[in-house]
Design an enzyme around this catalytic site. Sequence first.
Site, PDB file in Angstrom:
ATOM      1  N   TYR A  98       0.866  -1.178   0.000  1.00 55.24           N
ATOM      2  CA  TYR A  98       0.000   0.000   0.000  1.00 55.24           C
ATOM      3  C   TYR A  98       0.906   1.232   0.000  1.00 55.24           C
ATOM      4  CZ  TYR A  98      -2.938   3.645   2.015  1.00 55.24           C
ATOM      5  OH  TYR A  98      -3.577   4.823   2.257  1.00 55.24           O
ATOM      6  N   ASP A 170       0.965  -8.027   6.380  1.00 54.20           N
ATOM      7  CA  ASP A 170      -0.238  -7.205   6.279  1.00 54.20           C
ATOM      8  C   ASP A 170      -1.291  -8.056   5.584  1.00 54.20           C
ATOM      9  OD1 ASP A 170      -2.257  -5.429   5.533  1.00 54.20           O
ATOM     10  OD2 ASP A 170      -0.873  -3.755   5.265  1.00 54.20           O
ATOM     11  N   LYS A 195     -11.015  -1.905   6.561  1.00 55.94           N
ATOM     12  CA  LYS A 195     -11.449  -2.658   5.368  1.00 55.94           C
ATOM     13  C   LYS A 195     -12.392  -3.801   5.749  1.00 55.94           C
ATOM     14  CE  LYS A 195      -8.241   0.056   3.790  1.00 55.94           C
ATOM     15  NZ  LYS A 195      -8.551   1.468   3.796  1.00 55.94           N
TER      16      LYS A 195
HETATM   17  O1  P1T Z   1      -6.133   3.549   5.999  1.00 55.68           O
HETATM   18  P1  P1T Z   1      -5.570   2.784   7.150  1.00 55.68           P
HETATM   19  O2  P1T Z   1      -6.604   2.201   8.042  1.00 55.68           O
HETATM   20  O3  P1T Z   1      -4.531   3.558   7.902  1.00 55.68           O
HETATM   21  O4  P1T Z   1      -4.827   1.494   6.538  1.00 55.68           O
HETATM   22  C1  P1T Z   1      -3.677   1.572   5.755  1.00 55.68           C
HETATM   23  C2  P1T Z   1      -3.531   0.343   4.895  1.00 55.68           C
HETATM   24  C3  P1T Z   1      -2.660  -0.657   5.301  1.00 55.68           C
HETATM   25  N1  P1T Z   1      -2.497  -1.780   4.579  1.00 55.68           N
HETATM   26  C4  P1T Z   1      -3.190  -1.983   3.437  1.00 55.68           C
HETATM   27  C5  P1T Z   1      -2.975  -3.233   2.650  1.00 55.68           C
HETATM   28  C6  P1T Z   1      -4.091  -1.019   2.983  1.00 55.68           C
HETATM   29  O5  P1T Z   1      -4.773  -1.270   1.851  1.00 55.68           O
HETATM   30  C7  P1T Z   1      -4.260   0.178   3.723  1.00 55.68           C
HETATM   31  C8  P1T Z   1      -5.184   1.263   3.280  1.00 55.68           C
HETATM   32  N2  P1T Z   1      -5.560   1.181   1.937  1.00 55.68           N
HETATM   33  C9  P1T Z   1      -6.384   2.046   1.284  1.00 55.68           C
HETATM   34  C10 P1T Z   1      -6.895   3.156   1.842  1.00 55.68           C
HETATM   35  C11 P1T Z   1      -6.673   1.702  -0.124  1.00 55.68           C
HETATM   36  O6  P1T Z   1      -7.611   2.270  -0.719  1.00 55.68           O
HETATM   37  O7  P1T Z   1      -5.954   0.867  -0.655  1.00 55.68           O
END
Ligand code: P1T
Length: 379
Positions: A98, A170, A195
């Site tokens: 990400y 992750d 998510k």
């Molecule tokens: O947005 P947050 O809750 O801080 O999470 C970060 C994050 C961490 N790891 C993965 C694999 C992610 O996809 C994300 C956040 N991703 C998005 C906002 C997106 O649209 O891909």
Amino acid sequence: MGFSTKAIHEGNEPDPTTGAVTVPIYQTSTYAQEGLGKHKGFEYARTQNPTRLALERNIAALEGAKFGYAFASGMAAIDATLRLVHAGDHVIVSDNTYGGTFRLFTRILSNYGIEFSFVDTSDAGNVEAAIKENTRMVFLETPTNPVMIISDLQAVSDVAHARGARVVCDNTFMSPYLQRPMEFGVDIVVHSTTKYLNGHSDGVGGVAVLSDEKDAEWLAFVQNSAGAILSPFDSWLVLRGTKTLAVRMEQHDKSGRAVAAFLEEHPKVEKIYYPGSLSHRQHDLAKRQQKGFGGMVAFDVGTLERARIVLETVRLCTLAESLGGVETLISHPATMTHASVLAETRQRIGITDGLVRVSVGLEDTEDIIADLDQALDGI
Ligand code: P1T
């Protein structure tokens, strides 16, 4: 105990004072103490909160971990996890993560003496080759966001452990229903609970779970000392979300497969990225370590202009960042979620200007496909 039974009951015991079957939202900042050093295990709400504690126990159980710590966002959970390494240590990272993870590592944590190597972790041999004397952690994302590259969890864990490095995964894209990394030797699992775990696009949060007692003690210390905790209300929302995780993931997976199959045959689509597709080079590995393929599908329509047509012509799908909610979201990784990744890296791993990402939601499958069909017709 089966997955859904755990999801509904672990951490969710009826409230001891009232019998309430759902864990109450303990909206308090502090707790009355009976005397100096005499209390019910709760002193101050940054340190302990019963709603957060219930969620931490719940997600730890779902991942097969002993301990869990919930944070204000997925990034806060990742940041706290990285506090397990110190100045002078080296961390190996999947070269497609990400964008926010890449940004945290390269723009912030690298200022504090932590050295990062970004490698293609889909080959455990690359991880082995990158290991140095001071390597203390391997950070994987699998499948990766957004081009769905898979890392072999067992092979990477074996290589890292042989050299004394922890493995972090992750697991946001799969959720513990579809993949449990600790069963393959991974030491720490992190999630953006924003998510699938929450699942309803109404709260931002993160969690880190693990079984090593010493590392858990340090994470608890970091959680309390740095203080990026998940609020009681957001903890409650995620607790509610995990109760239906299994049924939601079954449907995300079913529709994800159908959407991928539709896109794969579509003449305007040049390439799709979905581990459930036989054309995915790591389909067999995905089948080995995942219980399904999930609801994330990416596809390339060739150019920014063509991608723009699709993204701006959809009616049911919502153009937005994020994923894993009940509604289908569509996004443009190159300018949205992965804008902070170097242009050269984006090109190399396939995050082109023509790439579109879909988080397949829980609407009727045929409605999602019909919407994508009419949007692709606009090209
Ligand atoms: O947005 P947050 O809750 O801080 O999470 C970060 C994050 C961490 N790891 C993965 C694999 C992610 O996809 C994300 C956040 N991703 C998005 C906002 C997106 O649209 O891909």
